[in-house]
Enzyme design. Structure first.
Site, mmCIF file in Angstrom:
data_model
loop_
_atom_site.group_PDB
_atom_site.id
_atom_site.type_symbol
_atom_site.label_atom_id
_atom_site.label_comp_id
_atom_site.label_asym_id
_atom_site.label_seq_id
_atom_site.Cartn_x
_atom_site.Cartn_y
_atom_site.Cartn_z
ATOM 1 N N HIS A 115 0.837 -1.201 0.000
ATOM 2 C CA HIS A 115 0.000 0.000 0.000
ATOM 3 C C HIS A 115 0.873 1.252 0.000
ATOM 4 C CE1 HIS A 115 -4.011 -1.919 1.132
ATOM 5 N NE2 HIS A 115 -3.139 -2.918 1.100
ATOM 6 N N HIS B 100 2.529 -17.185 0.140
ATOM 7 C CA HIS B 100 2.265 -16.253 1.234
ATOM 8 C C HIS B 100 2.316 -16.903 2.611
ATOM 9 C CE1 HIS B 100 0.917 -13.476 -1.889
ATOM 10 N NE2 HIS B 100 0.916 -12.529 -0.968
ATOM 11 N N HIS C 192 -5.888 -11.687 5.411
ATOM 12 C CA HIS C 192 -4.746 -12.559 5.120
ATOM 13 C C HIS C 192 -3.879 -12.821 6.355
ATOM 14 C CE1 HIS C 192 -2.904 -8.637 4.484
ATOM 15 N NE2 HIS C 192 -3.331 -8.540 3.225
ATOM 16 N N ASP D 215 -1.587 -20.059 -1.543
ATOM 17 C CA ASP D 215 -0.980 -20.147 -2.882
ATOM 18 C C ASP D 215 0.393 -20.804 -2.861
ATOM 19 O OD1 ASP D 215 0.423 -18.168 -1.590
ATOM 20 O OD2 ASP D 215 0.249 -16.678 -3.188
ATOM 21 N N GLY E 27 0.215 -9.145 -3.095
ATOM 22 C CA GLY E 27 -0.909 -9.920 -3.601
ATOM 23 C C GLY E 27 -0.445 -11.210 -4.242
ATOM 24 N N ALA F 162 1.352 -9.196 6.881
ATOM 25 C CA ALA F 162 1.165 -7.783 7.214
ATOM 26 C C ALA F 162 0.583 -7.593 8.617
ATOM 27 C CB ALA F 162 0.282 -7.093 6.180
ATOM 28 N N ASP G 81 -6.547 -12.944 -3.018
ATOM 29 C CA ASP G 81 -5.806 -11.682 -2.983
ATOM 30 C C ASP G 81 -5.155 -11.446 -4.343
ATOM 31 O OD1 ASP G 81 -4.974 -9.302 -1.862
ATOM 32 O OD2 ASP G 81 -3.191 -10.148 -0.914
#
Length: 433
Positions: free
Chosen positions: A184, A301, A261, A298, A359, A265, A323
Site C-alpha cells: 500500500h 504467502h 490474510h 498459494d 498480492g 502484514a 488476494d
C-alpha cells in the site's frame, strides 16, 4: 415437469450421478433446480406431484456450492483500484474470467488509493477560454474533479452468463499501519483524526455497496469507526496492523469479525503476545460471535506448517482468498496494483524493485487444491473454506455458499482432483471446461 398441483410452471432440472456437498459431507444424492433455486424433491414429489423436465448426468462428479472470493484486487490486466473510463467493463471482464475457476460471487477489492479514486470530487463547470488562462495547479484540480471514481461505479449485482455476482466492495485501507502497509502506498495512508465516522465518510464518500473494510485497530479513534461500520452491517476486518492481542480483542468486542490474510502484514506470533493471530484461540470473543480469517493458500504467502496450525486451531473460521492482483492470468513482467508497480516473477508478485509480496496471481481453484494437499483436510473442508465460510462471514449463507433447499443454485461440478469442470449460476450453466 409441473403438474396441476405445481406452484410454478417453470421447468425443473435434475442433476443425477453426483455427490453433492451438503451438511458438511459429500452425499450420493440428486440435485433439483427450478427458477434458479435448489428444490426440495420431497415437496416436489408429494405436494406437487411433479418431476424433472430435464436430467443432467454428472458422471459421478462432485457438485459443490460456487466459490466466493472476498479479497480479489483484479486480474487479467484489470486493476480495480485504477479508475478508468469504463470501470464496470473492467470488473465485468474479471467477473467473466473467474467463472472458469469456480467463482460465482466475489467482492472487488480496492487497496489504499487517493481520495478521488474512492469518490467524486465536486465538479467545477467553466468555459474553455477561462480554463486556458488558469494556473496549472487549478487546471489539475479541475481535471481531478472529472476523473472517474471507483466506488460509485461498483454495485451489488447478481451473477449470470455475463460473470460472477458482486456481493459488495472490500475496502482494504487506507486506515492501516504504515509499518505493516505492505504494497500500500504510504502517502495515501490515513488515521482517524475526526473521531472515526467522519473520517470514513470523508475518505470513502459513502458506504453504499460496501461489504467489508480492512483497518488497523491500534489506530486512535478506530473503535468508533468499527462500531459504525458493523452497525451498518459492514464486515470489519483487522489487517495491515501492528495490533497486539488485547487491541485485537477490543476490536472484536466492538464488532470486528474478520482477519485479512492471516500471518501476512501483521505482528508475527509470539508466545507472550500472539498479536492478531491469537484471536483464533482467544477466550475473550463475545458469546455467539465467530471470528473468521482469510488465508492466501498459494504456496507462497503462507508456509504449509503455518497454514496447518491455523486450520487445526480454528477450522470453522478459515476463509480461502486469492488476494489476486492485475497479473492473475497474465505472463510474467511488470504490472500495476493501485498506485504501485509490481513485478511478476514465476508465481511471485513483488512491489517493483523490492522483495515485498504484493498480492497473489493464484486462482481460487488453485488455492482450494493447495489447501487440501498441504493441510491434509477433507475434500469437504477444502470446498467449504471457499464457499460456506465466506458466505457465513458476509451474512449471506441463507442464500449462498450451500446447497440447502431454497438457496440460490450457484454451484460447480468438479472431478476428484478438484478441477472445476462446470460452473452454474441460478441453475444456468455459465462455463464448461
Amino acid at each position: 415437469m409441473p403438474s396441476n398441483k405445481s406452484v410454478s410452471d417453470a421447468p425443473i432440472t435434475q442433476f443425477v450421478s453426483c455427490r453433492i456437498l451438503k451438511d458438511h459431507r459429500l452425499q450420493w444424492e440428486d440435485l433439483w433446480v427450478r427458477e434458479g433455486k435448489i428444490l426440495n424433491p420431497e415437496k416436489l414429489f408429494f405436494d406437487e406431484e411433479g418431476f424433472a423436465d430435464h436430467k443432467v448426468d454428472c458422471g459421478n462428479k462432485i457438485i459443490a456450492p460456487g466459490f466466493i472470493d472476498v479479497q480479489i484486487n483484479g486480474g487479467y490486466g484489470i486493476d480495480f483500484s485504477q479508475a478508468s473510463g469504463d470501470i464496470r467493463r473492467g470488473v465485468a471482464q474479471v467477473a467473466k474470467k473467474i467463472l472458469e475457476h469456480g467463482v460465482t460471487s466475489f467482492c472487488p477489492t480496492l487497496v489504499t488509493s487517493p481520495p478521488d479514486i474512492y469518490h467524486k470530487v465536486q465538479s467545477v463547470h467553466l468555459s474553455l477560454p477561462f480554463i486556458i488562462e488558469l494556473p496549472n495547479i487549478l487546471v489539475l484540480v479541475m481535471l481531478l474533479s472529472f476523473s472517474p471514481q471507483v466506488i460509485p461505479e461498483l454495485r451489488v449485482q447478481d451473477g449470470g452468463p455475463e460473470g460472477a455476482g458482486i456481493l459488495g466492495i472490500h475496502l482494504e485501507g487506507p486506515f492501516i499501519s504504515e509499518q505493516k502497509r505492505g504494497a500500500h502506498p504510504p502517502k495515501f495512508l490515513r488515521t482517524f483524526k475526526a473521531g472515526g465516522v467522519a473520517d470514513l465518510m470523508e475518505t470513502y464518500g459513502h458506504l453504499d455497496n460496501v461489504a467489508l473494510v480492512t483497518l488497523a485497530p491500534e489506530l486512535a479513534n478506530s473503535a468508533a469507526a468499527i462500531r459504525e461500520l458493523s452497525g451498518r452491517g459492514i464486515v470489519v476486518s483487522l489487517g495491515h496492523s501492528m495490533a497486539d492481542l488485547s487491541q485485537a480483542e477490543e476490536a472484536v468486542q466492538n464488532g470486528a469479525i474478520f482477519i485479512t490474510h492471516l500471518f501476512n502484514a501483521m505482528l508475527p506470533f509470539h508466545h507472550r503476545d500472539p498479536g492478531i493471530v491469537g484471536l483464533l484461540t482467544s477466550d475473550r470473543i463475545p458469546p455467539g460471535r465467530m471470528v473468521y480469517y482469510g488465508m492466501i493458500a498459494d504456496g507462497i504467502h503462507t508456509h504449509p506448517a503455518a497454514l496447518r496450525i491455523a486450520h487445526r486451531a480454528h477450522p470453522a473460521g478459515l476463509v480461502l482468498v486469492t488476494d489476486a492482483v492485475t497479473a492473475m492470468g497474465l505472463p510474467p513482467g511488470q504490472h500495476s496494483l493501485g498506485q504501485q508497480q509490481i513485478d511478476i516473477q514465476g508465481l511471485h508478485a513483488y512491489v517493483a524493485g523490492t522483495t515485498t509480496l504484493s498480492g497473489s496471481i493464484a486462482t481460487m481453484d488453485m488455492c482450494v487444491r493447495h489447501f487440501r494437499e498441504v493441510s491434509g483436510c477433507t475434500v469437504e473442508a477444502a470446498l467449504e473454506a471457499a464457499s460456506l465460510h465466506p458466505a457465513q462471514l458476509l451474512g449471506v449463507s441463507n442464500r449462498k455458499g450451500t446447497l440447502e433447499f431454497g438457496t440460490d443454485a450457484d454451484f460447480i461440478v468438479l472431478d476428484d482432483t478438484l478441477t472445476v469442470r462446470e460452473t452454474y449460476i441460478a441453475g444456468q450453466q455459465v462455463w464448461r471446461k
